[in-house]
Design a protein around this motif. Structure first.
Motif, PDB file in Angstrom:
ATOM      1  N   HIS A 158       0.801  -1.224   0.000  1.00  0.00           N
ATOM      2  CA  HIS A 158       0.000   0.000   0.000  1.00  0.00           C
ATOM      3  C   HIS A 158       0.842   1.287   0.000  1.00  0.00           C
ATOM      4  CE1 HIS A 158      -3.302  -2.712   0.745  1.00  0.00           C
ATOM      5  NE2 HIS A 158      -2.769  -3.102   1.886  1.00  0.00           N
ATOM      6  N   MET A 160       0.480   3.914  -1.999  1.00  0.00           N
ATOM      7  CA  MET A 160      -0.390   5.077  -2.194  1.00  0.00           C
ATOM      8  C   MET A 160      -1.176   5.403  -0.927  1.00  0.00           C
ATOM      9  SD  MET A 160       0.358   6.273  -5.021  1.00  0.00           S
ATOM     10  CE  MET A 160      -0.884   7.567  -4.907  1.00  0.00           C
ATOM     11  N   ARG A 161      -1.551   4.365  -0.182  1.00  0.00           N
ATOM     12  CA  ARG A 161      -2.239   4.623   1.079  1.00  0.00           C
ATOM     13  C   ARG A 161      -1.332   5.372   2.049  1.00  0.00           C
ATOM     14  NH1 ARG A 161      -4.322  -0.443   4.397  1.00  0.00           N
ATOM     15  NH2 ARG A 161      -2.197  -0.382   5.244  1.00  0.00           N
ATOM     16  N   ALA A 162      -0.051   5.041   2.050  1.00  0.00           N
ATOM     17  CA  ALA A 162       0.897   5.738   2.909  1.00  0.00           C
ATOM     18  C   ALA A 162       1.020   7.200   2.507  1.00  0.00           C
ATOM     19  CB  ALA A 162       2.258   5.051   2.848  1.00  0.00           C
ATOM     20  N   TRP A 164      -1.263   9.051   0.770  1.00  0.00           N
ATOM     21  CA  TRP A 164      -2.512   9.762   1.030  1.00  0.00           C
ATOM     22  C   TRP A 164      -2.729  10.016   2.519  1.00  0.00           C
ATOM     23  CZ3 TRP A 164      -4.901  12.602  -2.239  1.00  0.00           C
ATOM     24  CH2 TRP A 164      -4.912  12.292  -3.600  1.00  0.00           C
ATOM     25  N   SER A 165      -2.360   9.065   3.344  1.00  0.00           N
ATOM     26  CA  SER A 165      -2.507   9.282   4.785  1.00  0.00           C
ATOM     27  C   SER A 165      -1.564  10.382   5.266  1.00  0.00           C
ATOM     28  CB  SER A 165      -2.240   7.980   5.541  1.00  0.00           C
ATOM     29  OG  SER A 165      -0.902   7.540   5.356  1.00  0.00           O
ATOM     30  N   TRP A 225      -1.893   7.436  11.745  1.00  0.00           N
ATOM     31  CA  TRP A 225      -1.058   7.521  10.540  1.00  0.00           C
ATOM     32  C   TRP A 225      -0.098   6.334  10.451  1.00  0.00           C
ATOM     33  CZ3 TRP A 225       4.318   8.101  10.644  1.00  0.00           C
ATOM     34  CH2 TRP A 225       4.927   8.347   9.409  1.00  0.00           C
ATOM     35  N   LEU A 228      -1.733   3.325   8.986  1.00  0.00           N
ATOM     36  CA  LEU A 228      -2.003   3.418   7.557  1.00  0.00           C
ATOM     37  C   LEU A 228      -0.739   3.304   6.713  1.00  0.00           C
ATOM     38  CD1 LEU A 228      -4.614   6.319   7.671  1.00  0.00           C
ATOM     39  CD2 LEU A 228      -5.078   3.912   7.219  1.00  0.00           C
ATOM     40  N   THR A 229       0.383   3.749   7.241  1.00  0.00           N
ATOM     41  CA  THR A 229       1.628   3.721   6.483  1.00  0.00           C
ATOM     42  C   THR A 229       2.434   2.453   6.706  1.00  0.00           C
ATOM     43  OG1 THR A 229       2.798   4.870   8.274  1.00  0.00           O
ATOM     44  CG2 THR A 229       1.831   6.225   6.531  1.00  0.00           C
ATOM     45  N   VAL A 238      -7.870  -0.261   9.698  1.00  0.00           N
ATOM     46  CA  VAL A 238      -7.591   0.792   8.715  1.00  0.00           C
ATOM     47  C   VAL A 238      -8.734   1.813   8.679  1.00  0.00           C
ATOM     48  CG1 VAL A 238      -7.297   1.244   6.241  1.00  0.00           C
ATOM     49  CG2 VAL A 238      -6.099  -0.671   7.322  1.00  0.00           C
ATOM     50  N   TRP A 242      -8.417   5.924   9.429  1.00  0.00           N
ATOM     51  CA  TRP A 242      -8.879   7.024   8.581  1.00  0.00           C
ATOM     52  C   TRP A 242      -9.866   7.906   9.333  1.00  0.00           C
ATOM     53  CZ3 TRP A 242      -6.344   8.427   4.549  1.00  0.00           C
ATOM     54  CH2 TRP A 242      -5.741   7.512   3.683  1.00  0.00           C
TER      55      TRP A 242
END
Length: 265
Positions: A158, A160-162, A164-165, A225, A228-229, A238, A242
């Protein structure tokens, strides 16, 4: 000699300031503070340096192995992002404290008496600036880590999730700083609260076997955070992570609006 009276000037309804005009005015005021560009440059430079340093010297193996370093964990190391969180919080606090210290807040409210709209416009500007800085730090740090480590697989999960977070994390810290700046209205006091909340408390308060300590730690933006990262912090799901970041941002905006609206300047 007779004097003819002047015809009265016809006045139409007063035009209400558009949201774009308010954001433009707040944008100008935000960059008018001399410390703002310097703080942003230092914040981004330090964060990228820490990501590169972690990639060169950090002991961050791939999850479950003792193999090569993990670029994602090097770029999104929790302790390396603490200075960025503190810096974003200080920028948000200074955006409010600067107006109180110079008296510009009176002029602003005289021009636009609707304090709610002023707060929302200022929050939008602060969010845009710190979100852009977070994008540069997150994407740039990950690119640096991949280039330095030369790992066959750049990340473990992930990426992109890192990113975006992280884009959500720094604006959340900045909005919280705005709320504290509106409540405290003093530079030193606001800075102390921001440093304690985003610097000292995450280090001292960690998820442990104790339920209360774990719940308190998971309620902090730092641990949400981290979940998520994949930084190894935070034990919530998760979705809850968020929601935690979003709740901090929303609560900070509400506190800023209420504090500015209810208290005299």
């Amino acid at each position: 000699m007779s004097v003819q009276p002047l015809a009265p000037r016809l006045r139409g309804p007063r035009k209400r300031a558009r949201p774009a005009d308010l954001c433009a005015a707040e944008w100008i005021k935000f960059w008018s503070l001399r410390s703002t560009p310097t703080a942003l440059v230092l914040l981004v430079s330090l964060a990228l340096y820490l990501a590169a340093n972690n990639s060169r010297h950090g002991v961050l193996p791939m999850a479950g192995s003792s193999g090569p370093l993990n670029p994602q964990r090097a770029a999104f190391d929790g302790f390396s992002w603490l200075p960025a969180m503190i810096g974003a919080g200080l920028i948000g606090a200074q955006a409010m404290v600067g107006e109180y210290s110079t008296g510009l807040i009176r002029t602003t409210l005289a021009a636009v008496p609707d304090r709610c709209r002023i707060s929302v416009a200022k929050a939008a500007v602060v969010t845009a600036v710190t979100g852009g800085a977070a994008l540069v730090i997150g994407a740039g740090g990950l690119a640096l880590a991949v280039a330095i480590i030369h790992a066959p697989s750049p990340v473990d999960a992930h990426p992109m999730r890192a990113i975006w977070s992280s884009i959500l994390l720094l604006p959340t810290c900045a909005l919280a700083g705005m709320a504290f700046g509106t409540l405290v209205r003093h530079a030193a006091g606001s800075a102390t609260v921001v440093c304690a909340l985003f610097g000292f408390i995450p280090i001292m308060l960690r998820p442990t076997g104790n339920r209360w300590a774990t719940d308190a730690a998971n309620a902090m933006p730092y641990y949400a955070w981290g979940r998520l990262t994949g930084a190894g912090t935070g034990t919530m799901t998760v979705a809850v992570a968020w929601a935690t970041l979003a709740a901090w941002a929303a609560a900070s905006i509400v506190i800023t609006i209420l504090a500015l609206d209810r208290r005299d300047v």
